[in-house]
Scaffold this motif. Structure first.
Motif, PDB file in Angstrom:
ATOM      1  N   ARG A  86       0.654  -0.980  -0.090  1.00 29.74           N
ATOM      2  CA  ARG A  86      -0.305   0.323   0.297  1.00 29.74           C
ATOM      3  C   ARG A  86       0.904   0.875  -0.155  1.00 29.74           C
ATOM      4  N   LEU A  87       0.872   2.013  -1.193  1.00 27.53           N
ATOM      5  CA  LEU A  87       1.212   3.416  -0.904  1.00 27.53           C
ATOM      6  C   LEU A  87       0.803   4.679  -0.052  1.00 27.53           C
ATOM      7  N   TYR A  88       1.894   5.308   0.610  1.00 26.06           N
ATOM      8  CA  TYR A  88       0.929   6.434   1.327  1.00 26.06           C
ATOM      9  C   TYR A  88       2.015   7.772   0.378  1.00 26.06           C
ATOM     10  N   GLU A  89       1.346   9.393   1.178  1.00 30.16           N
ATOM     11  CA  GLU A  89       2.584   9.945   0.561  1.00 30.16           C
ATOM     12  C   GLU A  89       1.328  11.207   1.752  1.00 30.16           C
ATOM     13  N   GLY A  90       2.443  11.851   2.756  1.00 32.18           N
ATOM     14  CA  GLY A  90       2.206  12.710   3.822  1.00 32.18           C
ATOM     15  C   GLY A  90       3.089  13.694   3.975  1.00 32.18           C
ATOM     16  N   SER A  91       2.997  14.370   5.248  1.00 33.52           N
ATOM     17  CA  SER A  91       4.104  15.025   5.347  1.00 33.52           C
ATOM     18  C   SER A  91       4.551  15.018   6.879  1.00 33.52           C
ATOM     19  N   VAL A  92       5.931  14.795   6.892  1.00 30.58           N
ATOM     20  CA  VAL A  92       6.187  15.136   8.655  1.00 30.58           C
ATOM     21  C   VAL A  92       7.171  16.306   8.841  1.00 30.58           C
ATOM     22  N   TRP A  93       6.444  16.798  10.264  1.00 29.84           N
ATOM     23  CA  TRP A  93       6.066  18.017  10.927  1.00 29.84           C
ATOM     24  C   TRP A  93       7.479  17.901  12.298  1.00 29.84           C
ATOM     25  N   HIS A  94       8.443  18.835  12.651  1.00 33.34           N
ATOM     26  CA  HIS A  94       9.519  18.629  13.037  1.00 33.34           C
ATOM     27  C   HIS A  94       8.732  20.326  13.872  1.00 33.34           C
ATOM     28  N   ARG A 154       6.943  10.108   0.752  1.00 35.73           N
ATOM     29  CA  ARG A 154       6.471   8.896   0.493  1.00 35.73           C
ATOM     30  C   ARG A 154       6.120   7.577   1.603  1.00 35.73           C
ATOM     31  N   TYR A 155       5.300   7.041   1.245  1.00 33.96           N
ATOM     32  CA  TYR A 155       5.943   5.844   2.395  1.00 33.96           C
ATOM     33  C   TYR A 155       5.240   4.503   2.084  1.00 33.96           C
ATOM     34  N   PRO A 196      11.173   2.664   0.250  1.00 38.49           N
ATOM     35  CA  PRO A 196      12.140   2.178  -0.379  1.00 38.49           C
ATOM     36  C   PRO A 196      13.454   2.561  -0.375  1.00 38.49           C
ATOM     37  N   PRO A 197      13.965   1.980  -0.837  1.00 32.63           N
ATOM     38  CA  PRO A 197      15.094   2.120  -1.891  1.00 32.63           C
ATOM     39  C   PRO A 197      15.878   3.040  -3.352  1.00 32.63           C
ATOM     40  N   SER A 198      15.915   3.863  -3.120  1.00 37.71           N
ATOM     41  CA  SER A 198      16.133   4.243  -4.772  1.00 37.71           C
ATOM     42  C   SER A 198      17.562   5.253  -5.406  1.00 37.71           C
ATOM     43  N   ASP A 214       3.820   2.805 -12.024  1.00 30.73           N
ATOM     44  CA  ASP A 214       6.015   2.658 -11.416  1.00 30.73           C
ATOM     45  C   ASP A 214       5.975   3.228 -10.445  1.00 30.73           C
ATOM     46  N   HIS A 215       6.306   1.806  -9.906  1.00 28.65           N
ATOM     47  CA  HIS A 215       6.609   2.469  -7.886  1.00 28.65           C
ATOM     48  C   HIS A 215       7.597   3.171  -7.882  1.00 28.65           C
ATOM     49  N   ALA A 216       8.581   2.832  -9.526  1.00 31.22           N
ATOM     50  CA  ALA A 216      10.205   3.713  -8.399  1.00 31.22           C
ATOM     51  C   ALA A 216      10.031   4.758  -9.000  1.00 31.22           C
ATOM     52  N   LEU A 217       9.549   5.275 -10.049  1.00 24.97           N
ATOM     53  CA  LEU A 217       8.843   6.706 -10.570  1.00 24.97           C
ATOM     54  C   LEU A 217       8.436   6.972  -9.121  1.00 24.97           C
ATOM     55  N   PHE A 218       8.132   6.238  -8.582  1.00 26.65           N
ATOM     56  CA  PHE A 218       6.576   7.050  -7.298  1.00 26.65           C
ATOM     57  C   PHE A 218       8.018   7.470  -5.827  1.00 26.65           C
TER      58      PHE A 218
END
Length: 301
Positions: free
Chosen positions: A39-47, A62-63, A97-99, A207-211
């Motif tokens: 499953r693919l997720y898109e969001g944001s990290v906040w510090h 993206r996770y 994932p590694p890219s 294409d997950h690699a491009l994502f």
């Protein structure tokens, strides 16, 4: 010497990423069976940091959420995670994932479910924390509803080893959330990091690699850039504790035991309205956070 190692690491990573990025459009795209279990997720990290200076930032991420029983991984296997967590159900891994030859995962999370008749419930999570640039790693158990863990890893040269992490996570569905705050004996609750993400249709991604292209690199860039900003703002630079206190991991384990004992005593007080009889021994029903460390690899070892 570490500055030279850092510059060399950045240079080789950039050259590898450039080379693999150039051939990425020409590679033969093959959808593996494992891709159906992601499953693919898109969001944001906040510090947000409140002390000793105010500093905050946010970036997009993206996770991927892998079902480990059906997905190959360089992390823990599903059976290893179940053994570690003491659960019997499926295990899901949230990770970047590694890219193009590079991996950067400050935090990966294993969601360990329990089979309870005809239903599944999220019982335990395993956090896998990796520090930058050293590449050291620690894994530990935590209660997703809310847990407090003594800090076991030097994750930033602008944070000391004192204090605890308060961490919680929801079961990933159409959205997911993870929150970590730092409780410091002198600075109080001075730092918070959150991940908020929503599920993305794999059919829309293609294409997950491009994502995930250059996603790990972008995370590393944000880490280094804001480290530079903190240094510019005058936040004290703290050397890795392995140079001044080689037993910092053992100390973290001892501090964590005190944290858990205090938590058990608080539960006992809430249950019986007075001091719990638990004083010198740990409640055997309370699961250890079970710290497991991995040393830094070359050139940081």
């Amino acid at each position: 010497m570490e500055i030279i190692h850092l510059l060399w690491s950045i240079l080789t990573t950039c050259l590898t990423a450039l080379t693999q990025s150039l051939i990425l459009p020409f590679r033969r795209h093959v959808e593996s069976r494992a891709a159906c279990q992601v499953r693919l997720y898109e969001g944001s990290v906040w510090h947000q940091r409140k002390a000793p200076v105010q500093h905050s930032f946010q970036y997009s991420v993206r996770y991927a959420l892998y079902e480990l029983d059906h997905s190959p991984t360089e992390h823990l296997s599903a059976s290893q995670a179940r053994l570690f967590a003491g659960t019997n159900g499926p295990v899901f891994l949230l990770s970047i994932p590694p890219s193009v030859g590079y991996e950067q995962n400050p935090l990966s999370v294993y969601y360990c479910y329990e089979n309870e008749g005809s239903t599944l419930s999220l019982k335990k999570c395993i956090a896998e924390v990796t520090n930058t640039p050293w590449g050291e790693r620690v894994v530990f158990l935590f209660d997703p509803n809310s847990d407090t863990v003594a800090k076991p890893l030097h994750v930033s040269p602008f944070m000391d080893m004192h204090g605890n992490w308060r961490i919680k996570a929801n079961a990933p569905g159409d959205s997911l959330a993870i929150e970590i705050s730092v409780q410091h004996p002198e600075l109080g609750d001075y730092f918070t990091a959150t991940l908020m993400a929503k599920k993305v249709s794999s059919l829309m991604v293609g294409d997950h690699a491009l994502f995930f292209w250059l996603m790990p690199h972008k995370v590393a860039l944000w880490i280094y850039w804001h480290a530079l900003k903190l240094w510019w703002k005058g936040v004290p630079f703290i050397q890795h504790p392995r140079y001044s206190n080689p037993e910092y991991r053992e100390e973290a384990t001892r501090r964590d035991r005190k944290v858990r004992l205090k938590s058990v005593e608080c539960i006992g007080q809430n249950l019986i309205g007075e001091s719990s009889s638990i004083s010198n021994e740990f409640d055997t029903n309370v699961k250890d956070h079970c710290f497991r460390w991995r040393d830094a690899k070359w050139p940081w070892c």
